[in-house]
Design an enzyme around this catalytic site. Structure first.
Site, PDB file in Angstrom:
ATOM      1  N   TYR A 200      54.281  32.206  53.360  1.00 55.54           N
ATOM      2  CA  TYR A 200      53.469  31.276  54.192  1.00 55.54           C
ATOM      3  C   TYR A 200      54.045  31.075  55.490  1.00 55.54           C
ATOM      4  O   TYR A 200      53.400  30.945  56.611  1.00 55.54           O
ATOM      5  CB  TYR A 200      53.335  30.074  53.279  1.00 55.54           C
ATOM      6  CG  TYR A 200      52.206  30.133  52.217  1.00 55.54           C
ATOM      7  CD1 TYR A 200      50.857  30.436  52.549  1.00 55.54           C
ATOM      8  CD2 TYR A 200      52.783  30.180  50.897  1.00 55.54           C
ATOM      9  CE1 TYR A 200      50.060  30.705  51.430  1.00 55.54           C
ATOM     10  CE2 TYR A 200      51.973  30.223  50.035  1.00 55.54           C
ATOM     11  CZ  TYR A 200      50.457  30.505  50.137  1.00 55.54           C
ATOM     12  OH  TYR A 200      49.432  30.556  48.997  1.00 55.54           O
TER      13      TYR A 200
ATOM     14  N   LYS B 144      48.756  36.870  47.277  1.00 57.24           N
ATOM     15  CA  LYS B 144      49.872  36.891  48.098  1.00 57.24           C
ATOM     16  C   LYS B 144      50.899  36.666  47.157  1.00 57.24           C
ATOM     17  O   LYS B 144      50.700  36.207  45.993  1.00 57.24           O
ATOM     18  CB  LYS B 144      49.862  36.026  49.142  1.00 57.24           C
ATOM     19  CG  LYS B 144      49.604  34.606  48.921  1.00 57.24           C
ATOM     20  CD  LYS B 144      50.156  33.801  47.872  1.00 57.24           C
ATOM     21  CE  LYS B 144      51.801  33.567  47.506  1.00 57.24           C
ATOM     22  NZ  LYS B 144      52.032  32.737  46.527  1.00 57.24           N
TER      23      LYS B 144
HETATM   24  P1  NAD Z   1      50.043  32.594  36.085  1.00 57.49           P
HETATM   25  O1  NAD Z   1      51.245  33.254  35.469  1.00 57.49           O
HETATM   26  O2  NAD Z   1      49.526  31.268  36.038  1.00 57.49           O
HETATM   27  O3  NAD Z   1      49.007  33.679  35.860  1.00 57.49           O
HETATM   28  C1  NAD Z   1      48.990  35.154  35.845  1.00 57.49           C
HETATM   29  C2  NAD Z   1      48.086  35.806  34.880  1.00 57.49           C
HETATM   30  O4  NAD Z   1      48.177  37.215  34.857  1.00 57.49           O
HETATM   31  C3  NAD Z   1      48.038  35.043  33.625  1.00 57.49           C
HETATM   32  O5  NAD Z   1      46.988  34.988  33.158  1.00 57.49           O
HETATM   33  C4  NAD Z   1      48.696  36.446  32.770  1.00 57.49           C
HETATM   34  O6  NAD Z   1      48.432  36.653  31.580  1.00 57.49           O
HETATM   35  C5  NAD Z   1      48.163  37.427  33.726  1.00 57.49           C
HETATM   36  N1  NAD Z   1      49.187  38.794  33.658  1.00 57.49           N
HETATM   37  C6  NAD Z   1      48.890  40.105  33.764  1.00 57.49           C
HETATM   38  N2  NAD Z   1      49.839  40.833  33.598  1.00 57.49           N
HETATM   39  C7  NAD Z   1      50.637  40.246  33.306  1.00 57.49           C
HETATM   40  C8  NAD Z   1      52.322  40.440  33.133  1.00 57.49           C
HETATM   41  N3  NAD Z   1      52.607  41.794  33.141  1.00 57.49           N
HETATM   42  N4  NAD Z   1      53.115  39.470  32.709  1.00 57.49           N
HETATM   43  C9  NAD Z   1      52.578  38.108  32.749  1.00 57.49           C
HETATM   44  N5  NAD Z   1      51.278  37.758  33.165  1.00 57.49           N
HETATM   45  C10 NAD Z   1      50.528  38.822  33.259  1.00 57.49           C
HETATM   46  O7  NAD Z   1      50.522  32.963  37.686  1.00 57.49           O
HETATM   47  P2  NAD Z   1      49.588  32.319  39.135  1.00 57.49           P
HETATM   48  O8  NAD Z   1      50.206  31.206  39.509  1.00 57.49           O
HETATM   49  O9  NAD Z   1      48.049  32.013  38.556  1.00 57.49           O
HETATM   50  O10 NAD Z   1      49.946  33.435  40.109  1.00 57.49           O
HETATM   51  C11 NAD Z   1      49.158  34.676  39.706  1.00 57.49           C
HETATM   52  C12 NAD Z   1      49.116  35.391  41.403  1.00 57.49           C
HETATM   53  O11 NAD Z   1      48.433  34.489  42.228  1.00 57.49           O
HETATM   54  C13 NAD Z   1      50.398  35.425  42.119  1.00 57.49           C
HETATM   55  O12 NAD Z   1      50.653  36.638  42.836  1.00 57.49           O
HETATM   56  C14 NAD Z   1      50.775  34.345  42.794  1.00 57.49           C
HETATM   57  O13 NAD Z   1      51.533  34.564  44.079  1.00 57.49           O
HETATM   58  C15 NAD Z   1      49.220  34.114  43.381  1.00 57.49           C
HETATM   59  N6  NAD Z   1      49.023  32.817  43.727  1.00 57.49           N
HETATM   60  C16 NAD Z   1      48.501  32.345  44.964  1.00 57.49           C
HETATM   61  C17 NAD Z   1      48.290  31.280  45.394  1.00 57.49           C
HETATM   62  C18 NAD Z   1      47.754  30.735  46.765  1.00 57.49           C
HETATM   63  O14 NAD Z   1      47.770  29.529  47.123  1.00 57.49           O
HETATM   64  N7  NAD Z   1      47.126  31.759  47.474  1.00 57.49           N
HETATM   65  C19 NAD Z   1      48.520  29.927  44.531  1.00 57.49           C
HETATM   66  C20 NAD Z   1      49.377  30.361  43.245  1.00 57.49           C
HETATM   67  C21 NAD Z   1      49.344  31.783  42.928  1.00 57.49           C
END
Ligand code: NAD
Length: 371
Positions: A226, A140
């Site tokens: 949410y 999401k």
């Molecule tokens: P994050 O920045 O920690 O991780 C993102 C990953 O994507 C990194 O490993 C990065 O290297 C990679 N990536 C791929 N293409 C990229 C680009 N163009 N620029 C930057 N990074 C890139 O983020 P996160 O907190 O893990 O969030 C990732 C996704 O998960 C988001 O869509 C977020 O909304 C979602 N999320 C959902 C929940 C939940 O509870 N459902 C919780 C946290 C995050």
């Protein structure tokens, strides 16, 4: 003036949001159906994007899954390949980068690709996964626009693959009980909902707060989603109109994004929801007020939901690892051919609501929604 929603869409939304979810939670979906359908085979999931959520929540959740396991990874960071291989025993043949990702089509151990990248890269990776013949879970918000979310739905349909959006609360026992109380009108009709999910994140260098091309927006895209979800399954309806206001106090932060946004949703039944999401405050609740009583949860949207209540009593709906429940439910949908609860269609509905909220906040005008 409210516009009536199409009754078929409404019925299917309610089915998606609550009946199916409760059926799953209470075990009503028969496990006997699996007897002739390779019941014991766990489906392989490849996580795509190994950032914070993949590392701290999804990978550990596989300890609690019964119907799927961590089979592979897709990463753009070479150092993570060895790190994940060592930590989770993933063979080199099951590790992909963003360039060779499409060859995942030749790997029969991987049934599902779970896209966990920044928001604006969900459709891109999800579409590649579907074209490679894999089922898709996308985090999401589903994407950063209705159009891109719809492209992902269409690609999965064209490939004959299932699609789930990472709306983990739809698989959580407390939220499922909230859906039941609403659906069965245990306290009469829902009239008012108050919900707020906010945290103080204004100073973080993360892409969420610095790069709108990746995030698509501020707290609404990230955590407000949410609240709009809670308001929809808390009423069992989709909104017929939306008003919204957005605010900013740190002018040098969150480029081109909102800092705090508050919106009001009117539903066809006459119920209303007041929703807020902010990156400069701390709040986490879902309160539902019905004709004969109230229920809800505070905290509401974290990974553990211990705050469920009904009137003055604790709800005690139980605990299940949300990520495991969500991934297991999807694996079961694939094995049994059943309907996905947090489906791509539900994700597109969410994106449509997000676009309406931004439009209402920008113009100051009420936005009417038809479904
Ligand atoms: P994050 O920045 O920690 O991780 C993102 C990953 O994507 C990194 O490993 C990065 O290297 C990679 N990536 C791929 N293409 C990229 C680009 N163009 N620029 C930057 N990074 C890139 O983020 P996160 O907190 O893990 O969030 C990732 C996704 O998960 C988001 O869509 C977020 O909304 C979602 N999320 C959902 C929940 C939940 O509870 N459902 C919780 C946290 C995050």
């Amino acid at each position: 003036m409210e516009k009536p929603i199409n009754s078929t869409s409404r019925r299917s939304f309610i089915k998606n949001s609550s009946v199916g979810a409760v059926a799953l939670a209470s075990g009503l979906i028969s496990y006997r159906c699996l007897a002739n359908n390779n019941r014991d085979r766990k489906l392989g999931i490849a996580l795509c994007g190994l950032g914070n959520y993949s590392s701290t929540r999804l990978a550990p959740a596989f300890e609690h899954t019964e119907h799927c396991y961590l089979a592979g990874v897709v990463t753009g960071t070479p150092s993570k390949e060895k790190e994940w291989a060592d930590k989770y025993g993933i063979p080199p043949t099951h590790i992909y980068n963003y360039e060779n990702f499409d060859t995942i089509k030749d790997n029969p151990d991987i049934d599902i690709v779970y896209v966990v990248t920044p928001n604006s890269r969900h459709a891109e990776f999800g579409i590649r996964a579907a074209k490679a013949g894999k089922h898709v879970i996308t985090e999401k918000p589903m994407e950063i626009s209705v159009a891109r979310a719809q492209e992902l739905v269409d690609a999965c349909k064209a490939a004959g693959k299932l699609l789930q959006v990472g709306y983990r609360n739809r698989y959580d026992p407390t939220h499922l009980e909230i859906m039941r109380l609403t659906r069965e009108q245990v306290y009469g009709q829902v009239k008012v909902i108050d919900t707020n999910f906010s945290f103080y994140g204004i100073n973080s260098p993360n892409w969420r707060f610095t790069d709108k091309s990746l995030s698509g927006g501020g707290p609404l895209m990230d955590i407000g989603v949410y609240c709009l979800e809670g308001a929809c399954y808390g009423t069992g309806e989709l909104p017929s109109s939306i008003t919204a206001q957005s605010f900013k106090t740190f002018m040098d932060k969150l480029p081109d994004m909102e800092e705090t946004i508050t919106w009001q949703m009117e539903f066809p039944s006459g119920a209303i929801a007041n929703c807020t999401s902010s990156y400069v405050a701390r709040a986490n609740n879902l309160h539902i007020y019905a004709e004969k009583g109230n229920y809800g949860t505070s905290p509401a949207y974290g990974y553990d939901v211990p705050g469920g209540y009904v009137g003055k009593e604790a709800m005690n709906a139980g605990y299940r690892n949300q990520q495991a429940a969500q991934m297991d439910a999807f694996a079961m949908n694939i094995k049994e051919g059943t309907e996905v609860i947090a489906s791509g269609e539900v994700g597109v509905q969410g994106m449509k609501i997000i676009e309406a909220i931004y439009s209402a906040a920008k113009t100051g005008q009420k936005v009417e929604l038809t479904w």
